[in-house]
Write an enzyme that holds these catalytic residues in place. Sequence first.
Site, PDB file in Angstrom:
ATOM      1  N   ARG A 125       0.811  -1.226   0.000  1.00  0.00           N
ATOM      2  CA  ARG A 125       0.000   0.000   0.000  1.00  0.00           C
ATOM      3  C   ARG A 125       0.846   1.278   0.000  1.00  0.00           C
ATOM      4  NH1 ARG A 125      -2.906  -3.555   3.356  1.00  0.00           N
ATOM      5  NH2 ARG A 125      -4.903  -4.179   2.435  1.00  0.00           N
ATOM      6  N   LYS A 147       1.672  11.267 -10.137  1.00  0.00           N
ATOM      7  CA  LYS A 147       0.738  10.439 -10.902  1.00  0.00           C
ATOM      8  C   LYS A 147       1.465   9.193 -11.378  1.00  0.00           C
ATOM      9  CE  LYS A 147      -2.978  13.234 -12.868  1.00  0.00           C
ATOM     10  NZ  LYS A 147      -3.567  13.718 -14.128  1.00  0.00           N
ATOM     11  N   GLU A 189       5.776  18.826 -24.130  1.00  0.00           N
ATOM     12  CA  GLU A 189       5.280  19.169 -22.795  1.00  0.00           C
ATOM     13  C   GLU A 189       5.821  20.520 -22.334  1.00  0.00           C
ATOM     14  OE1 GLU A 189       3.070  17.854 -20.899  1.00  0.00           O
ATOM     15  OE2 GLU A 189       2.792  15.787 -21.584  1.00  0.00           O
ATOM     16  N   LYS A 231       4.729  22.798 -13.136  1.00  0.00           N
ATOM     17  CA  LYS A 231       4.062  21.601 -12.622  1.00  0.00           C
ATOM     18  C   LYS A 231       3.994  21.619 -11.099  1.00  0.00           C
ATOM     19  CE  LYS A 231       3.251  16.815 -13.407  1.00  0.00           C
ATOM     20  NZ  LYS A 231       3.503  15.621 -14.251  1.00  0.00           N
ATOM     21  N   GLU A 241      -6.331  16.483  -8.481  1.00  0.00           N
ATOM     22  CA  GLU A 241      -7.163  16.922  -9.595  1.00  0.00           C
ATOM     23  C   GLU A 241      -8.615  17.111  -9.175  1.00  0.00           C
ATOM     24  OE1 GLU A 241      -7.547  14.736 -13.642  1.00  0.00           O
ATOM     25  OE2 GLU A 241      -5.497  15.504 -13.579  1.00  0.00           O
ATOM     26  N   ARG A 251      -5.172  21.007 -11.411  1.00  0.00           N
ATOM     27  CA  ARG A 251      -4.236  20.082 -12.036  1.00  0.00           C
ATOM     28  C   ARG A 251      -4.672  19.667 -13.435  1.00  0.00           C
ATOM     29  NH1 ARG A 251      -0.637  15.442  -9.181  1.00  0.00           N
ATOM     30  NH2 ARG A 251       0.368  14.691 -11.074  1.00  0.00           N
ATOM     31  N   ASN A 255      -3.280  18.783 -18.364  1.00  0.00           N
ATOM     32  CA  ASN A 255      -3.760  17.882 -19.412  1.00  0.00           C
ATOM     33  C   ASN A 255      -4.109  18.625 -20.698  1.00  0.00           C
ATOM     34  OD1 ASN A 255      -3.644  15.450 -17.877  1.00  0.00           O
ATOM     35  ND2 ASN A 255      -5.513  16.042 -16.813  1.00  0.00           N
ATOM     36  N   HIS A 258      -4.160  16.816 -23.995  1.00  0.00           N
ATOM     37  CA  HIS A 258      -3.941  15.393 -23.743  1.00  0.00           C
ATOM     38  C   HIS A 258      -5.127  14.506 -24.114  1.00  0.00           C
ATOM     39  CE1 HIS A 258      -0.322  16.695 -21.838  1.00  0.00           C
ATOM     40  NE2 HIS A 258      -0.039  15.524 -21.355  1.00  0.00           N
ATOM     41  N   HIS A 262      -4.008  11.410 -26.225  1.00  0.00           N
ATOM     42  CA  HIS A 262      -4.146  10.007 -25.817  1.00  0.00           C
ATOM     43  C   HIS A 262      -4.930   9.203 -26.858  1.00  0.00           C
ATOM     44  CE1 HIS A 262      -3.462  10.969 -21.265  1.00  0.00           C
ATOM     45  NE2 HIS A 262      -2.339  10.932 -21.962  1.00  0.00           N
ATOM     46  N   HIS A 274       4.800  10.505 -27.180  1.00  0.00           N
ATOM     47  CA  HIS A 274       3.809  11.235 -26.387  1.00  0.00           C
ATOM     48  C   HIS A 274       3.896  12.743 -26.624  1.00  0.00           C
ATOM     49  CE1 HIS A 274       1.152  12.292 -23.109  1.00  0.00           C
ATOM     50  NE2 HIS A 274       2.090  13.054 -22.590  1.00  0.00           N
TER      51      HIS A 274
END
Length: 373
Positions: A125, A147, A189, A231, A241, A251, A255, A258, A262, A274
Amino acid sequence: MPETPTTDGPTVLHVGGASPYDVVVGRSLLDRLPELIGGGVQQVALLYAGDLEQQAQRVAESLIDSYDVLALGLPDGESAKSAAVANDCWEALGERNFTRSDVVVTLGGGATTDLGGFVAASWLRGVRVVHIPTTLLAMVDAAVGGKTGINTGAGKNLVGAFHEPAGVLCDLEFLDTLPADELVAGLGEVVKCGFIADPEILRLVEAGPDAARDPRSPVLRELVERSIRVKIDVVVADLKETGGLDGHPGREALNYGHTMAHAIERATGYAIRHGEAVAIGSIFVAELARAAGVIDDELADRHRTAFASVGLPVAWSGEAGFDDLLATMAVDKKSRGSQLRFVVLDELAKPRILAGPDEAHLRAAYAAITRSA
């Protein structure tokens, strides 16, 4: 935000919040890894991209006098981000009796960081993880912010967790041997950060595109540091987010571009890089905002010139039709029920959410990114 000024030595960018950590940017930084790993650690699991075996050996040799090192090579690229690969890592950690006081170190690009971070987040965990990103893309994006994730047949990063690292070591020497097209892809980015938060990034890129592509230039180092600061600022204010203040998307702003990116990545079987997909996706949302009357022609057109200036693609050949991409975007993490949501700009460095856009505007934006391909 406490930090040291940019000099020939390392720059330390501090990430505040509930789980504070440092991002160290500079050259020849490997001797700083133990301080990021921290005390009381017996074992270090080094998860590295399979094509970085020599670099992984250097990292392992720097640790072996102080820790028991378990080196685990991963598949290259997005193929690493699968449940099967994650399970192989969990089994290896179990065989070594890897405990909560031990640490995972990742060495590689964004896929390695995503997978390694997810393994660390899910083992017992959550155990500590330190990232050593080796690509520009990973330095400014995947390694910072916590993330983590793996891909499924339904899409990219749909399974994951928020798990902040114990530290990030951005050694710019890794960029010296990075293939030129990989470095350019990482600038996708970087330029995105200029549009959503820091226009000085755009000025630097547009004034010196050759310097922006030079791994040894002070311009590229400044672009890396500025992008990381963007960031950090966003993540500290909105780690999970849940949304920002005064209409800022929080947040979700990161994206930008994105949702379409994606969809394009999935349509090409992740053959497109990417950062290249982000460039095309950013132009898509600029065209969407133009069609919806949200931004003017000057700002929409600047997207094409800024991304193109460093050699990034500004159009897509359309291997998948609009309807196929629309279906993929419908299962994007940013969707709410059946409603599509896109991060757009009201003006430069002022992002907001455009929810449920008119399909005619979506089709116009798709036509704009495929027209000149």
